[in-house]
Motif scaffolding. Structure first.
Motif, PDB file in Angstrom:
ATOM      1  N   ASN A 133       0.758  -1.271   0.027  1.00 49.97           N
ATOM      2  CA  ASN A 133       0.019  -0.010  -0.135  1.00 49.97           C
ATOM      3  C   ASN A 133       0.718   1.194  -0.003  1.00 49.97           C
ATOM      4  N   LYS A 134       1.890   1.043   0.845  1.00 51.68           N
ATOM      5  CA  LYS A 134       2.785   2.439   0.426  1.00 51.68           C
ATOM      6  C   LYS A 134       3.489   2.749  -0.549  1.00 51.68           C
ATOM      7  N   LEU A 135       3.818   1.759  -1.527  1.00 51.67           N
ATOM      8  CA  LEU A 135       4.337   1.571  -2.645  1.00 51.67           C
ATOM      9  C   LEU A 135       3.549   2.347  -3.605  1.00 51.67           C
ATOM     10  N   LEU A 136       2.213   1.636  -3.440  1.00 56.37           N
ATOM     11  CA  LEU A 136       1.201   2.342  -4.473  1.00 56.37           C
ATOM     12  C   LEU A 136       0.810   3.807  -4.155  1.00 56.37           C
ATOM     13  N   ARG A 137       0.787   4.228  -2.776  1.00 54.21           N
ATOM     14  CA  ARG A 137       0.566   5.526  -2.442  1.00 54.21           C
ATOM     15  C   ARG A 137       1.669   6.292  -3.077  1.00 54.21           C
ATOM     16  N   ALA A 138       2.997   5.791  -3.225  1.00 51.80           N
ATOM     17  CA  ALA A 138       4.135   6.723  -3.483  1.00 51.80           C
ATOM     18  C   ALA A 138       3.903   6.980  -5.296  1.00 51.80           C
ATOM     19  N   VAL A 139       3.802   5.931  -5.941  1.00 56.26           N
ATOM     20  CA  VAL A 139       3.625   6.007  -7.368  1.00 56.26           C
ATOM     21  C   VAL A 139       2.192   6.832  -7.708  1.00 56.26           C
ATOM     22  N   ASP A 140       1.324   6.846  -6.938  1.00 57.54           N
ATOM     23  CA  ASP A 140      -0.277   7.424  -7.194  1.00 57.54           C
ATOM     24  C   ASP A 140      -0.148   8.870  -6.716  1.00 57.54           C
ATOM     25  N   THR A 153       3.669   9.527 -15.037  1.00 59.80           N
ATOM     26  CA  THR A 153       2.809   8.455 -15.685  1.00 59.80           C
ATOM     27  C   THR A 153       3.956   7.000 -16.026  1.00 59.80           C
ATOM     28  N   ARG A 154       5.330   7.561 -16.429  1.00 60.71           N
ATOM     29  CA  ARG A 154       6.258   6.584 -16.867  1.00 60.71           C
ATOM     30  C   ARG A 154       6.347   5.767 -15.554  1.00 60.71           C
ATOM     31  N   ASN A 155       6.979   6.328 -14.574  1.00 64.54           N
ATOM     32  CA  ASN A 155       7.361   5.522 -13.125  1.00 64.54           C
ATOM     33  C   ASN A 155       6.078   4.819 -12.815  1.00 64.54           C
ATOM     34  N   ARG A 156       4.792   5.247 -12.650  1.00 64.06           N
ATOM     35  CA  ARG A 156       3.654   4.413 -12.474  1.00 64.06           C
ATOM     36  C   ARG A 156       3.657   3.217 -13.293  1.00 64.06           C
ATOM     37  N   ALA A 157       3.761   3.458 -14.574  1.00 64.31           N
ATOM     38  CA  ALA A 157       3.361   2.356 -15.517  1.00 64.31           C
ATOM     39  C   ALA A 157       4.734   1.306 -15.314  1.00 64.31           C
ATOM     40  N   ILE A 158       5.787   1.671 -15.142  1.00 68.95           N
ATOM     41  CA  ILE A 158       6.936   0.699 -14.836  1.00 68.95           C
ATOM     42  C   ILE A 158       6.615  -0.343 -13.501  1.00 68.95           C
ATOM     43  N   VAL A 159       6.151   0.554 -12.537  1.00 66.64           N
ATOM     44  CA  VAL A 159       5.882  -0.216 -11.195  1.00 66.64           C
ATOM     45  C   VAL A 159       4.641  -1.217 -11.392  1.00 66.64           C
ATOM     46  N   VAL A 161       3.570  -2.501 -14.251  1.00 74.66           N
ATOM     47  CA  VAL A 161       4.052  -3.633 -15.062  1.00 74.66           C
ATOM     48  C   VAL A 161       4.516  -4.758 -14.461  1.00 74.66           C
ATOM     49  N   GLN A 162       5.294  -4.557 -13.239  1.00 71.17           N
ATOM     50  CA  GLN A 162       6.026  -5.418 -12.569  1.00 71.17           C
ATOM     51  C   GLN A 162       5.053  -5.994 -11.528  1.00 71.17           C
ATOM     52  N   LEU A 163       4.334  -5.045 -10.830  1.00 70.80           N
ATOM     53  CA  LEU A 163       3.293  -5.488  -9.592  1.00 70.80           C
ATOM     54  C   LEU A 163       2.034  -6.134 -10.176  1.00 70.80           C
ATOM     55  N   TYR A 164       1.698  -5.747 -11.417  1.00 74.89           N
ATOM     56  CA  TYR A 164       0.280  -6.392 -12.047  1.00 74.89           C
ATOM     57  C   TYR A 164       0.549  -7.573 -13.120  1.00 74.89           C
ATOM     58  N   ALA A 165       1.893  -7.416 -13.519  1.00 75.59           N
ATOM     59  CA  ALA A 165       2.084  -8.467 -14.769  1.00 75.59           C
ATOM     60  C   ALA A 165       3.272  -9.280 -14.438  1.00 75.59           C
ATOM     61  N   GLY A 166       4.017  -8.819 -13.470  1.00 77.35           N
ATOM     62  CA  GLY A 166       5.236  -9.835 -13.086  1.00 77.35           C
ATOM     63  C   GLY A 166       6.343  -9.634 -13.735  1.00 77.35           C
ATOM     64  N   LEU A 167       6.682  -8.659 -14.637  1.00 77.62           N
ATOM     65  CA  LEU A 167       7.595  -8.737 -15.393  1.00 77.62           C
ATOM     66  C   LEU A 167       8.954  -8.484 -14.764  1.00 77.62           C
ATOM     67  N   ARG A 168       9.999  -9.184 -15.377  1.00 83.73           N
ATOM     68  CA  ARG A 168      11.519  -9.134 -15.101  1.00 83.73           C
ATOM     69  C   ARG A 168      11.779  -7.664 -15.425  1.00 83.73           C
ATOM     70  N   VAL A 169      12.925  -7.216 -14.835  1.00 81.34           N
ATOM     71  CA  VAL A 169      13.276  -5.838 -15.172  1.00 81.34           C
ATOM     72  C   VAL A 169      13.828  -5.895 -16.627  1.00 81.34           C
ATOM     73  N   THR A 258      14.142  -4.243  -8.168  1.00 81.72           N
ATOM     74  CA  THR A 258      13.329  -4.301  -9.248  1.00 81.72           C
ATOM     75  C   THR A 258      12.650  -5.914  -9.178  1.00 81.72           C
ATOM     76  N   HIS A 259      13.352  -6.857  -8.304  1.00 81.20           N
ATOM     77  CA  HIS A 259      12.808  -8.131  -8.116  1.00 81.20           C
ATOM     78  C   HIS A 259      11.563  -8.149  -7.282  1.00 81.20           C
ATOM     79  N   VAL A 260      11.294  -7.148  -6.412  1.00 77.56           N
ATOM     80  CA  VAL A 260      10.148  -7.506  -5.403  1.00 77.56           C
ATOM     81  C   VAL A 260       9.042  -7.302  -5.869  1.00 77.56           C
ATOM     82  N   PRO A 261       8.483  -6.301  -6.815  1.00 78.00           N
ATOM     83  CA  PRO A 261       6.873  -6.280  -7.305  1.00 78.00           C
ATOM     84  C   PRO A 261       6.738  -7.726  -7.955  1.00 78.00           C
ATOM     85  N   ARG A 262       7.531  -8.036  -8.506  1.00 83.38           N
ATOM     86  CA  ARG A 262       7.351  -9.477  -9.317  1.00 83.38           C
ATOM     87  C   ARG A 262       7.076 -10.568  -8.453  1.00 83.38           C
TER      88      ARG A 262
END
Length: 313
Positions: A133-140, A153-159, A161-169, A258-262
């Motif tokens: 929740n802290k991370l989401l509040r920070a990027v939002d 918008t770029r930084n939020r999309a990066i987070v 795409v890892q947190l909701y799609a599980g992409l590696r960096v 960068t591994h943590v959201p995945r």
């Protein structure tokens, strides 16, 4: 040494290795060559002079003495998993030497990876609910949006795409706008780890974040989806690592890499009750044992369980 490493690099690419794998293997080969030259007190590396004993001594050095340093951080020892990756990389280097008849026999065949217990050095770091929740509040954060909507918008999309799609960096940096299909609702990873391609369904939050980023992205020269604020060049892995260091400082979340959201996505899906197979498909795992690690309790959860015993009278 330079020519030898260039030949090794070309051989890896011909063998179908990804750029990230090639970079890692060549770096490890360079580290080994420098170490071997030092212990042999030689300025020129000759692979003929390398024995299995030398390679095992190098592995012992990595396990017990070697350190690495990132930026201004304190030097750290290599983890056992990292040393095992070094061993796998150097095996590939000596296989290259052997196949190209630069050595008659392969001394790396005598070097084994370090055996480790299932729970040692293997805990993936995922976010607890309050940290997520802290991370989401920070990027939002709308204040950031008002200051610089492009970067927001770029930084939020990066987070996302890892947190909701599980992409590696590496998969994030490889993405192109054409890999996103809003019509079908899929995001495509064309060259994942091990050369595997996969498609991932996008949830509504990820679709919204990508839609808003594409509207702000403009028309840079690069084909890559995520671009640098400096000249519109492709955003690098180091650029994304810097983003997460900044977010770690802002939120106070320790070990936010960068591994943590995945890892968080995988853990959350399993905690919600989804099957290992479904989570493995999303992450791009062909071996369910790689996914099974997310069914374990975390180090913090195990510590809390053991600490609870100290209050029992």
């Amino acid at each position: 040494m330079t020519n030898l490493l260039q030949e090794f690099e070309a051989w890896l690419f011909e063998d179908g290795a990804s750029k990230n794998t090639v970079d890692r293997y060549v770096t490890v080969a360079k580290i080994f060559i420098e170490w071997h030259n030092q212990i042999m007190k030689s300025e020129a590396f000759d692979p003929v002079n390398v024995s299995g004993r030398d390679l095992n001594a190098w592995k012992k050095y990595l396990l017990e003495e070697a350190t690495y340093q990132r930026g201004n951080e304190e030097p750290k020892r290599y983890s056992v998993s990292s040393v095992n990756n070094f061993v796998k990389s150097i095996r590939s280097f000596f296989r290259f030497l052997n196949e190209n008849e630069l050595i008659q026999s392969n001394p790396a065949l005598k070097v084994k990876t370090q055996k480790i217990a299932a729970d040692f050095d293997q805990d993936p770091r995922w976010l607890e609910r309050f940290e997520r929740n802290k991370l989401l509040r920070a990027v939002d954060d709308k204040n950031l949006e008002q200051k610089n909507r492009w970067k927001f918008t770029r930084n939020r999309a990066i987070v996302y795409v890892q947190l909701y799609a599980g992409l590696r960096v590496s998969e994030v940096t490889d993405l192109e706008p054409e890999d996103i299909s809003f019509e079908t609702g899929y995001l495509f990873v064309r060259d994942g780890k091990g050369g595997k391609a996969r498609r991932i369904e996008m949830n509504k939050d990820l679709r919204m974040a990508l839609t808003e980023w594409l509207a702000e992205r403009g028309d840079p020269a690069t084909k890559k989806l995520f671009t640098s604020s400096r000249g519109g060049t492709s955003l690098t892995k180091q650029g994304i690592e810097y983003l997460y260091r900044t977010l770690s400082e802002k939120t106070g979340i320790d070990d936010l890499t960068t591994h943590v959201p995945r890892h968080t996505l995988a853990h959350d899906l399993i905690e919600t009750g989804y099957s290992l197979q479904r989570v493995a498909d999303i992450l791009g795992h062909t071996n369910l044992n790689y996914t099974r690690v997310y069914t374990k309790s975390s180090s913090q959860e195990r510590r809390e369980a053991l600490e609870s015993l100290s209050s029992i009278e």
